[in-house]
Design a protein around this motif. Structure first.
Motif, PDB file in Angstrom:
ATOM      1  N   HIS A   1    -101.751  33.926 -86.765  1.00 22.04           N
ATOM      2  CA  HIS A   1    -101.408  35.308 -86.405  1.00 22.04           C
ATOM      3  C   HIS A   1    -100.791  35.440 -85.019  1.00 22.04           C
ATOM      4  CE1 HIS A   1    -103.712  37.880 -89.563  1.00 22.04           C
ATOM      5  NE2 HIS A   1    -103.043  36.891 -90.125  1.00 22.04           N
ATOM      6  N   ASN A   2    -101.116  34.524 -84.103  1.00 17.84           N
ATOM      7  CA  ASN A   2    -100.581  34.643 -82.744  1.00 17.84           C
ATOM      8  C   ASN A   2     -99.193  34.014 -82.591  1.00 17.84           C
ATOM      9  OD1 ASN A   2    -101.619  32.023 -83.089  1.00 17.84           O
ATOM     10  ND2 ASN A   2    -101.918  31.781 -80.892  1.00 17.84           N
ATOM     11  N   LEU A   3     -98.705  33.330 -83.624  1.00 17.38           N
ATOM     12  CA  LEU A   3     -97.365  32.739 -83.568  1.00 17.38           C
ATOM     13  C   LEU A   3     -96.301  33.837 -83.648  1.00 17.38           C
ATOM     14  CD1 LEU A   3     -97.870  29.695 -85.953  1.00 17.38           C
ATOM     15  CD2 LEU A   3     -97.815  29.678 -83.444  1.00 17.38           C
ATOM     16  N   ILE A   4     -95.165  33.584 -83.034  1.00 16.38           N
ATOM     17  CA  ILE A   4     -94.079  34.567 -82.994  1.00 16.38           C
ATOM     18  C   ILE A   4     -93.242  34.464 -84.268  1.00 16.38           C
ATOM     19  CG2 ILE A   4     -92.018  35.344 -81.733  1.00 16.38           C
ATOM     20  CD1 ILE A   4     -94.739  35.752 -80.260  1.00 16.38           C
ATOM     21  N   ILE A   5     -93.132  35.577 -84.971  1.00 20.02           N
ATOM     22  CA  ILE A   5     -92.283  35.619 -86.169  1.00 20.02           C
ATOM     23  C   ILE A   5     -90.840  35.983 -85.807  1.00 20.02           C
ATOM     24  CG2 ILE A   5     -92.752  38.028 -86.806  1.00 20.02           C
ATOM     25  CD1 ILE A   5     -92.827  37.001 -89.771  1.00 20.02           C
ATOM     26  N   HIS A   6     -90.656  36.722 -84.707  1.00 16.67           N
ATOM     27  CA  HIS A   6     -89.302  37.063 -84.257  1.00 16.67           C
ATOM     28  C   HIS A   6     -89.344  37.572 -82.823  1.00 16.67           C
ATOM     29  CE1 HIS A   6     -85.143  38.265 -84.314  1.00 16.67           C
ATOM     30  NE2 HIS A   6     -85.495  39.437 -83.859  1.00 16.67           N
ATOM     31  N   THR A   7     -88.367  37.102 -82.040  1.00 18.14           N
ATOM     32  CA  THR A   7     -88.152  37.635 -80.704  1.00 18.14           C
ATOM     33  C   THR A   7     -86.666  37.629 -80.415  1.00 18.14           C
ATOM     34  OG1 THR A   7     -88.818  37.521 -78.374  1.00 18.14           O
ATOM     35  CG2 THR A   7     -88.404  35.422 -79.472  1.00 18.14           C
ATOM     36  N   CYS A   8     -86.251  38.520 -79.530  1.00 19.73           N
ATOM     37  CA  CYS A   8     -84.851  38.514 -79.105  1.00 19.73           C
ATOM     38  C   CYS A   8     -84.776  38.862 -77.624  1.00 19.73           C
ATOM     39  CB  CYS A   8     -83.984  39.441 -79.945  1.00 19.73           C
ATOM     40  SG  CYS A   8     -84.550  41.116 -80.068  1.00 19.73           S
ATOM     41  N   LEU A   9     -83.890  38.160 -76.952  1.00 16.62           N
ATOM     42  CA  LEU A   9     -83.668  38.325 -75.524  1.00 16.62           C
ATOM     43  C   LEU A   9     -82.218  38.723 -75.319  1.00 16.62           C
ATOM     44  CD1 LEU A   9     -84.618  37.882 -72.530  1.00 16.62           C
ATOM     45  CD2 LEU A   9     -83.711  35.549 -72.778  1.00 16.62           C
ATOM     46  N   ARG A  10     -82.023  39.854 -74.666  1.00 18.38           N
ATOM     47  CA  ARG A  10     -80.667  40.317 -74.352  1.00 18.38           C
ATOM     48  C   ARG A  10     -80.345  39.887 -72.923  1.00 18.38           C
ATOM     49  NH1 ARG A  10     -77.035  42.962 -76.565  1.00 18.38           N
ATOM     50  NH2 ARG A  10     -78.343  43.877 -78.176  1.00 18.38           N
ATOM     51  N   VAL A  11     -79.167  39.277 -72.772  1.00 17.43           N
ATOM     52  CA  VAL A  11     -78.633  38.915 -71.465  1.00 17.43           C
ATOM     53  C   VAL A  11     -77.226  39.500 -71.421  1.00 17.43           C
ATOM     54  CG1 VAL A  11     -78.038  37.048 -69.890  1.00 17.43           C
ATOM     55  CG2 VAL A  11     -79.991  36.777 -71.444  1.00 17.43           C
ATOM     56  N   ASP A  12     -77.063  40.521 -70.605  1.00 19.54           N
ATOM     57  CA  ASP A  12     -75.823  41.288 -70.579  1.00 19.54           C
ATOM     58  C   ASP A  12     -75.536  41.791 -71.994  1.00 19.54           C
ATOM     59  OD1 ASP A  12     -75.529  40.929 -67.809  1.00 19.54           O
ATOM     60  OD2 ASP A  12     -74.497  39.024 -68.096  1.00 19.54           O
ATOM     61  N   ASP A  13     -74.409  41.446 -72.580  1.00 16.82           N
ATOM     62  CA  ASP A  13     -74.128  41.929 -73.937  1.00 16.82           C
ATOM     63  C   ASP A  13     -74.316  40.827 -74.982  1.00 16.82           C
ATOM     64  OD1 ASP A  13     -71.891  40.457 -73.237  1.00 16.82           O
ATOM     65  OD2 ASP A  13     -70.484  41.808 -74.209  1.00 16.82           O
ATOM     66  N   GLU A  14     -75.046  39.775 -74.616  1.00 18.06           N
ATOM     67  CA  GLU A  14     -75.319  38.662 -75.521  1.00 18.06           C
ATOM     68  C   GLU A  14     -76.793  38.666 -75.931  1.00 18.06           C
ATOM     69  OE1 GLU A  14     -72.916  36.684 -76.650  1.00 18.06           O
ATOM     70  OE2 GLU A  14     -71.434  37.651 -75.368  1.00 18.06           O
ATOM     71  N   MET A  15     -77.083  38.017 -77.049  1.00 19.91           N
ATOM     72  CA  MET A  15     -78.447  37.985 -77.574  1.00 19.91           C
ATOM     73  C   MET A  15     -78.778  36.559 -78.006  1.00 19.91           C
ATOM     74  SD  MET A  15     -80.960  40.204 -78.403  1.00 19.91           S
ATOM     75  CE  MET A  15     -80.216  41.746 -78.851  1.00 19.91           C
TER      76      MET A  15
END
Length: 137
Positions: free
Chosen positions: A48-62
């Protein structure tokens, strides 16, 4: 069309993306665990503590990522590098040094025939990076 790298980790996605948020001076827009999804009842509690999805925005990139479950481990992150193209030597040096902390430098950041600075490294999470600065603004 945008092409976004999607990385798969063996349980250290949260640590990696917390690190990348600082190193790349980005903003985490999402980070959800397996346990926070509607499918949580179908996932063993120890996952349950594992990440199923994350996203990091850097300027206009992901850049996006998740953990895999222990029954489906990935064998490192070889064969692919994330290329960062920055607009100043100072930014190239800052990003390179931040990502290289506790990692491995494969090619020091230096002037090349095509760039004001270029370097290659593998960070502490096993992700390969290329930092490229073609002009100093």
């Amino acid at each position: 069309m945008k092409i976004n790298p999607y990385l798969i980790f063996n349980g250290d996605c949260r640590a990696a993306f917390t690190f990348y948020e600082q190193a790349l001076q980005g903003k985490l827009e999402a980070m959800m665990t397996f346990g926070e999804t509607p499918a949580a009842e179908h996932v063993p509690k120890e996952h349950h503590n594992l990440i199923i999805h994350t996203c990091l925005r850097v300027d206009d990139e992901m850049i996006m990522a998740s953990d895999t479950t222990p029954d489906r481990p990935v064998n490192g992150m070889s064969g692919c590098s994330i290329s960062l193209n920055v607009n100043s030597i100072a930014e190239a040096e800052r990003v390179f040094d931040a990502l290289a902390a506790d990692g491995r430098v494969d090619m020091p950041l230096e002037a090349t025939f095509w760039a004001a600075r270029f370097g290659m490294l593998v960070d502490r999470f096993g992700v390969s990076w290329m930092v490229n600065c073609q002009v100093d603004k």
